[in-house]
Design a protein around this motif. Structure first.
Motif, PDB file in Angstrom:
ATOM      1  N   GLU A  57       0.835  -1.198   0.000  1.00  0.00           N
ATOM      2  CA  GLU A  57       0.000   0.000   0.000  1.00  0.00           C
ATOM      3  C   GLU A  57       0.873   1.252   0.000  1.00  0.00           C
ATOM      4  O   GLU A  57       1.904   1.309   0.677  1.00  0.00           O
ATOM      5  CB  GLU A  57      -0.913  -0.009   1.236  1.00  0.00           C
ATOM      6  N   CYS A  79       0.346   4.007   1.412  1.00  0.00           N
ATOM      7  CA  CYS A  79       0.444   4.524   2.786  1.00  0.00           C
ATOM      8  C   CYS A  79       1.501   3.772   3.596  1.00  0.00           C
ATOM      9  O   CYS A  79       2.136   4.360   4.475  1.00  0.00           O
ATOM     10  CB  CYS A  79      -0.895   4.407   3.507  1.00  0.00           C
ATOM     11  N   TYR A  94      -3.171   2.680  -5.182  1.00  0.00           N
ATOM     12  CA  TYR A  94      -3.324   2.399  -3.747  1.00  0.00           C
ATOM     13  C   TYR A  94      -2.400   1.236  -3.394  1.00  0.00           C
ATOM     14  O   TYR A  94      -1.539   1.356  -2.545  1.00  0.00           O
ATOM     15  CB  TYR A  94      -4.784   2.040  -3.497  1.00  0.00           C
ATOM     16  N   CYS A 129      -7.145   6.728   1.580  1.00  0.00           N
ATOM     17  CA  CYS A 129      -6.086   7.175   2.485  1.00  0.00           C
ATOM     18  C   CYS A 129      -4.821   7.596   1.746  1.00  0.00           C
ATOM     19  O   CYS A 129      -4.075   8.458   2.219  1.00  0.00           O
ATOM     20  CB  CYS A 129      -5.743   6.059   3.469  1.00  0.00           C
ATOM     21  N   CYS A 130      -4.558   6.974   0.590  1.00  0.00           N
ATOM     22  CA  CYS A 130      -3.241   7.154  -0.037  1.00  0.00           C
ATOM     23  C   CYS A 130      -3.037   8.536  -0.675  1.00  0.00           C
ATOM     24  O   CYS A 130      -1.953   9.109  -0.536  1.00  0.00           O
ATOM     25  CB  CYS A 130      -2.999   6.048  -1.054  1.00  0.00           C
TER      26      CYS A 130
HETATM   27 ZN   LIG Z   1      -3.487   4.164   1.897  1.00  0.00          ZN
END
Ligand SMILES: [Zn+2]
Length: 653
Positions: free
Chosen positions: A336, A338, A384, A419-420
């Motif tokens: 991911e 993130c 992502y 989120c990314c």
């Molecule tokens: Zn993420």
């Protein structure tokens, strides 16, 4: 405060604070090296400057407009006007995306003095401020109207996770602009957390670590030790079965083993990494050598056994998590974006604490092969997941729709779980904070990009250098001294582990530069130039045989960049699966690609059982051809494509 007194109306420490002279995302109270922030490091074009510019002019506004469109911003308005309920749009963690965008905007104002970023901060802060409850609680998913009560689902509710990102945004604002409404919102929220979960409060933790990071850095920025103490409480409570068990097990949120006893990172990758970054923060601020040693031990084993060649982390899709040792399948790699960002956060903190260049090596690898891979060239679509092998081209990108899937083979404009993009935005905007450090004896440069670095050494001794480079396209890095005190000082440059045979030129004298850190201590003159030559030519890289998913394969790297073959460079997409390369013929740079010698096994016709007892190989293995490889970070930028990094190598003998 832990006595229940409401702090909201009292003058707080924030009210007395102006901006930091040199804003940076991480400011440890102790460590071997001091980070230089956005005032002292300026990035001026090049590989990363271009990406920062795209982030500034496209990604930040893109994120804000999507969050408006999908209702994550108006969730705050719904709390304000009393119309919210359990059916509000977005996952419980959608508030955090607004906070990560705010953090990115704050760093952008320090980077470029952008009026657009400043205006966006004002817009977003006003909407958030009105949604904060009088006691400092701020969340759009719990505790209002018919919503579930506050902190009624600590395993999955993400309330403290959201608050952690709020505190990181408030820290960025405090350091870049000084105390204002956003900082006060953060202070009220932090006080609420300390009252609710302090030593005399509820002995609980959040399923997703992050509040710990926010509390430490906000505490550092405000000089508020209680916030660091609260972070330490959260860390110490974790690993004792504090959270309810879930089908994925407590290892998913690192509540299975206390962090001091853990040997390796496990469970959900972003959670494990955020937790570890906060643990380094607490360890260095409290002089807790045992805790620091525990995270270093986990870093070493995870990097040795659970990390992809790209620096990516996370092998399992079902829990976005680490796999077992050596479980690193290229086509099922999750990696991911993130987790890449979070890995950099941990490594930077460990580096500041120890000065060990293995950490800055991994940061470089992750920057070029995870962080740079995610965004499209125009900064409005993102990966992502970052697998190392895409068997077939993904679907054509649709920039008008929310992607429900993390893994699609094409960059998406926005995700159901998004989120990314905001994590990328804040990382790119604050990237100058990860480039250079100082100590009492001089200046250290760790990432090579064109720009300037200024620092004041003890005794008001001013040092300034200009870095001239086209890295990583070219391996030459020139450091020009533009200001220097009379007394000697040391200029140190990182030599990546892959850069065997590097050399350094000082005053016309050539000297070898071994991997690690090379330092030159002398009495400098303005106009002096140090030239570092890093061998960025293509090289073959073989995997440890225990990474059985890619045994017999070879990868090609060039400087810090991992390369890949794309099916759009082959005569047909399916040739990706039958390609084999001859490692006896070294890859060569030709134009903007690196060429390898490869051939393609014939594909059997029909759909027969694909296994056979017949030994041997087909006589006809096809003709040799030159096949171009390109940087993995650029894959699918020319349109949907298959791709692979690990290439089966022809066996000899
Ligand atoms: Zn993420």
């Amino acid at each position: 405060m832990t006595d229940g007194t409401t702090q909201a109306d009292l003058p707080g420490a924030a009210g007395r604070r102006g901006p930091s002279a040199d804003p940076a995302p991480v400011r440890p109270s102790h460590g071997v090296l001091r980070p230089l922030g956005l005032a002292q490091v300026r990035i001026d074009g090049g590989f990363w400057g271009a990406r920062q510019q795209v982030n500034a002019v496209a990604t930040l506004a893109h994120c804000e407009s999507w969050m408006e469109r999908v209702g994550w911003l108006s969730n705050f308005d719904r709390v304000t006007d009393g119309t919210t309920g359990p059916d509000r749009p977005g996952w419980p963690f959608s508030d955090s995306e607004v906070y990560k965008l705010l953090e990115a905007l704050c760093w952008e104002t320090a980077r470029s003095a952008s009026p657009a970023a400043e205006a966006a901060i004002g817009r977003l802060t006003a909407r958030i401020a009105r949604a904060q409850d009088p006691d400092g609680y701020l969340n759009t998913c719990y505790g209002h109207g018919d919503q579930p009560p506050r902190y009624s689902d600590l395993e999955g509710g993400h309330e403290l996770y959201n608050t952690g990102h709020l505190l990181q945004a408030a820290t960025a604002r405090l350091r870049t602009r000084g105390a204002d409404e956003l900082v006060e919102i953060g202070r009220r929220a932090a006080e609420h957390v300390c009252r609710t979960f302090g030593a005399h409060g509820r002995a609980a933790i959040c399923g997703h670590p992050e509040i710990e990071l926010g509390l430490v850095e906000f505490g550092r920025a405000l000089g508020e030790d209680r916030y660091v103490d609260q972070a330490r409480l959260f860390l110490d409570r974790r690993g004792h079965g504090t959270l309810r068990d879930i089908p994925l097990g407590r290892g998913y949120f690192q509540d299975d083993v206390p962090i001091r006893q853990a040997e390796v990172w496990r469970g959900h990758a972003v959670r494990a990494l955020y937790l570890s970054a906060a643990a380094v923060d607490v360890a260095v601020d409290r002089g807790d050598d045992g805790l620091l040693a525990a995270v270093r031990r986990q870093w070493r084993r995870t990097v040795a056994r659970r990390t992809f060649i790209t620096g990516g982390m996370g092998s399992r899709h079902q829990d976005e998590g680490f796999g077992d040792d050596w479980e690193l399948p290229p086509d099922r790699a999750y990696c991911e974006t993130c987790a890449g960002v979070a890995s950099i956060m941990v490594s930077w903190r460990l580096f500041l604490a120890t000065g060990d260049t293995r950490h800055t090596d991994l940061i470089e690898r992750t920057l070029y092969n995870v962080v740079a891979t995610s965004p499209s060239g125009d900064g409005t679509a993102f990966f992502y997941a970052n697998p190392l092998h895409q068997r077939l081209p993904g679907p054509p990108a649709d920039g008008t729709q929310v992607s429900p899937r993390a893994e699609a083979g094409t960059r998406a404009a926005w995700f159901d779980v998004s989120c990314c993009p905001t994590n990328l935005a804040r990382t790119l905007a604050s990237l100058a904070g990860y480039v250079a450090t100082s100590d009492d004896d001089g200046l250290q440069i760790h990432q090579y990009l064109p720009g300037t670095v200024r620092v004041t050494l003890p005794g008001d001794q001013r040092v300034a250098v200009r870095v001239v480079t086209d890295y990583p396209a070219d391996g030459t890095v020139e450091v020009h001294v533009t200001a220097t005190p009379e007394r000697p000082w040391t200029l140190s440059l990182r030599v990546p582990a892959w850069a065997g045979g590097a050399w350094l030129v000082v005053d016309g004298q050539v000297r070898p530069a071994e991997p690690g850190q090379v330092g030159v201590r002398r009495r400098w003159r303005t106009g002096d130039v140090v030239r570092l030559a890093l061998p960025v030519g293509p090289r073959l890289t073989w995997p440890d045989p225990r990474i059985d998913a890619v045994r017999g394969c070879v990868a090609v790297e060039r400087g810090p960049e991992v390369l890949c073959v794309e099916s759009r460079d082959l005569a047909a997409p399916q040739l990706l699966s039958t390609m084999e390369v001859d490692p006896a013929v070294l890859p060569v740079q030709a134009g903007d690609a690196v060429h390898v010698r490869a051939r393609f096994a014939p594909v059997p016709s029909g759909d027969d059982w694909p296994y056979t007892s017949a030994a041997g190989e087909p006589a006809d293995r096809g003709d040799w051809a030159d096949v171009p490889l390109r940087p993995y970070h650029s894959w699918a930028r020319r349109g949907p494509s298959g791709m692979r990094i690990w290439l089966p190598a022809v066996r000899r003998g």
